[in-house]
Every structure is written in C-alpha cells, then in structure tokens.
Write an enzyme that holds these catalytic residues in place. Structure first.
Site, PDB file in Angstrom:
ATOM      1  CG  MET A 114       8.401  -8.060   5.606  1.00 40.83           C
ATOM      2  SD  MET A 114       8.168  -6.745   6.805  1.00 40.83           S
ATOM      3  CE  MET A 114       7.904  -7.754   8.258  1.00 40.83           C
TER       4      MET A 114
ATOM      5  CG  ASN B  96      12.617   0.827   6.829  1.00 41.99           C
ATOM      6  OD1 ASN B  96      11.804   0.346   6.040  1.00 41.99           O
ATOM      7  ND2 ASN B  96      12.639   0.484   8.106  1.00 41.99           N
TER       8      ASN B  96
ATOM      9  CG  HIS C 161       9.792   0.859  12.284  1.00 40.57           C
ATOM     10  ND1 HIS C 161       9.807  -0.496  12.020  1.00 40.57           N
ATOM     11  CD2 HIS C 161       9.491   0.984  13.600  1.00 40.57           C
ATOM     12  CE1 HIS C 161       9.524  -1.157  13.139  1.00 40.57           C
ATOM     13  NE2 HIS C 161       9.330  -0.277  14.096  1.00 40.57           N
TER      14      HIS C 161
ATOM     15  CB  SER D   7      -0.986   0.005   1.168  1.00 35.88           C
ATOM     16  OG  SER D   7      -0.341   0.198   2.389  1.00 35.88           O
TER      17      SER D   7
ATOM     18  CE  LYS E  79      20.474 -10.608   4.325  1.00 34.70           C
ATOM     19  NZ  LYS E  79      20.078  -9.654   5.371  1.00 34.70           N
TER      20      LYS E  79
HETATM   21  C1  GRF Z   1       4.260  -0.480   6.756  1.00 31.55           C
HETATM   22  O1  GRF Z   1       3.524  -0.356   7.932  1.00 31.55           O
HETATM   23  C2  GRF Z   1       5.694  -0.051   6.971  1.00 31.55           C
HETATM   24  O2  GRF Z   1       5.829   0.895   7.977  1.00 31.55           O
HETATM   25  C3  GRF Z   1       6.358  -1.339   7.401  1.00 31.55           C
HETATM   26  O3  GRF Z   1       5.738  -2.325   6.643  1.00 31.55           O
HETATM   27  C4  GRF Z   1       4.399  -1.934   6.339  1.00 31.55           C
HETATM   28  C5  GRF Z   1       4.179  -2.141   4.877  1.00 31.55           C
HETATM   29  O4  GRF Z   1       2.838  -1.982   4.520  1.00 31.55           O
HETATM   30  N1  GRF Z   1       7.784  -1.233   7.243  1.00 31.55           N
HETATM   31  P1  GRF Z   1       2.410  -1.987   2.991  1.00 31.55           P
HETATM   32  O5  GRF Z   1       2.941  -3.296   2.369  1.00 31.55           O
HETATM   33  O6  GRF Z   1       3.012  -0.796   2.327  1.00 31.55           O
HETATM   34  O7  GRF Z   1       0.912  -1.971   2.972  1.00 31.55           O
END
Ligand code: GRF
Length: 195
Positions: free
Chosen positions: A90, A107, A109, A13, A65
C-alpha cells in the site's frame, strides 16, 4: 532457478496463492523474500509458515523513503531477486527503487485500469454500477496504478451481486491469474519449467 520477491502490506492472500501455485507446480523459481512495511501484518505469518524470509520494516524509523528503499534494495540484492511482485503493497514505489529495478516491478490492481485507480477500487466500481469489473496486472512506474498493462481479466456483474460477492469474485480471479502472469514473466512454461 529464478528468484523473485513479493511486497505486501496486509492480509497476503495473493502472496499465499502465488507460493501455493509455485509449490504445487514445482516451478523452477522461488519466492526468496517477502518485503512488508507493516510488521504486524498477517502476510508475515504466512511467510513464516512457508519458511520464506521476510524483511519487515517500519517506514517511520527511517529518515525518508529513499532511506528505507535503500534498505530494501540491500535485501533484494542479498536474495538475488530479479523480479518484484507487488501484492497489496500500500505504498507508491519511489525513485530509488525504480532506478534500481525499473521495468522489473509489477503490480496487481483490482479494477480494469485505467478505471478506478487508487484505494478501494472494488468499492469505486460497485458504486459506479459497472456491469463488467476485473483485475489488471501492470508494470509499475512512478504513478498510482499507471504503468504499461500486462494482462487484464474481467467478470460480468449481475443483479444478484453485492459488494461482498464482487470482492470475493475479484479475489478469486487474482489468485488464479497473478501466478499465471508471473510464471510467464519469469520465462517458465505452463508446467513451471524453464521455457
Ligand atoms: C488485492 O486485491 C490487490 O489487487 C490489491 O490489494 C489486495 C491485496 O489483497 N493491490 P491480499 O492482501 O493479497 O489478500
């Protein structure tokens, strides 16, 4: 025209919010590549809808990796990427990518770091009973959600909030602010033109 890549593993999203804002405001920039470590992820469909190329890979099919990060770097160079935007990727960024793009990886968070790093940050904050929650955009280093903070936005939690409403409010905040921060880092003005 500035080119950047988005790395994501799941829903995407944030990816969609960034691309939508960029198009609406006609930024002098483009998302030239989506990098995704889960070939079945929803974010890949979103990229297709926007005709954005994606590099989707299975980490397991590489020796380690460093090997898959070398493959990523090859793609980033092909697409002339100058900024890497992690949006729900992730995975910890390894030495190989950090050496190639150090200082150019950011990033988002879903907590006010340094509180609640790692997975399920919103759940962690909810269970801790915080009265203020929020989001952090930061540069990426070798740690988990460490790295210099670029921007933070907060919301107040009230007694009617549930885990679900907080998650929704946090997502809304991310979708609003991540594009704004990216635009600034790319050196674009408010209208998305070269500043
Ligand atoms: C978000 O809440 C971001 O802060 C975290 O992962 C989530 C990703 O959500 N790092 P989306 O896949 O963009 O919906």
């Amino acid at each position: 025209m500035k080119k950047f890549a988005v790395f994501a593993s799941g829903n995407g999203s944030n990816f969609e919010a960034i691309v939508t804002r960029l198009k609406e405001e006609n930024w002098d920039a483009s998302v030239s590549l989506l990098v995704c470590d889960k070939p079945q992820a929803k974010v890949i469909e979103r990229a297709e809808t926007f005709h954005i190329p994606s590099f989707a890979f299975e980490p397991k099919s590489y020796e380690n990796k460093a090997a898959f990060e070398r493959a990523i770097i090859e793609q980033l160079r092909l697409h002339d990427v100058e900024l890497i935007v992690l949006a729900g990727y992730m995975r910890l960024i390894g030495d190989t990518l950090l050496q190639a793009y150090g200082g150019k990886i950011i990033n988002i968070h879903p907590s006010l770091l340094p509180a609640f790093p790692g997975i399920d940050a919103v759940g962690q904050a909810y269970r801790a009973g915080v009265k203020v929650a929020g989001i952090t955009v930061h540069y990426v280093d070798e740690g988990m959600d460490t790295g210099p903070i670029i921007a933070q936005k907060a919301i107040e939690i009230d007694e009617h909030d549930t885990l679900e409403t907080i998650e929704q409010r946090i997502h809304k905040l991310e979708h609003k602010w991540y594009p704004i921060v990216i635009k600034q880092l790319l050196g674009l003005n408010n209208r998305g033109e070269k500043a």
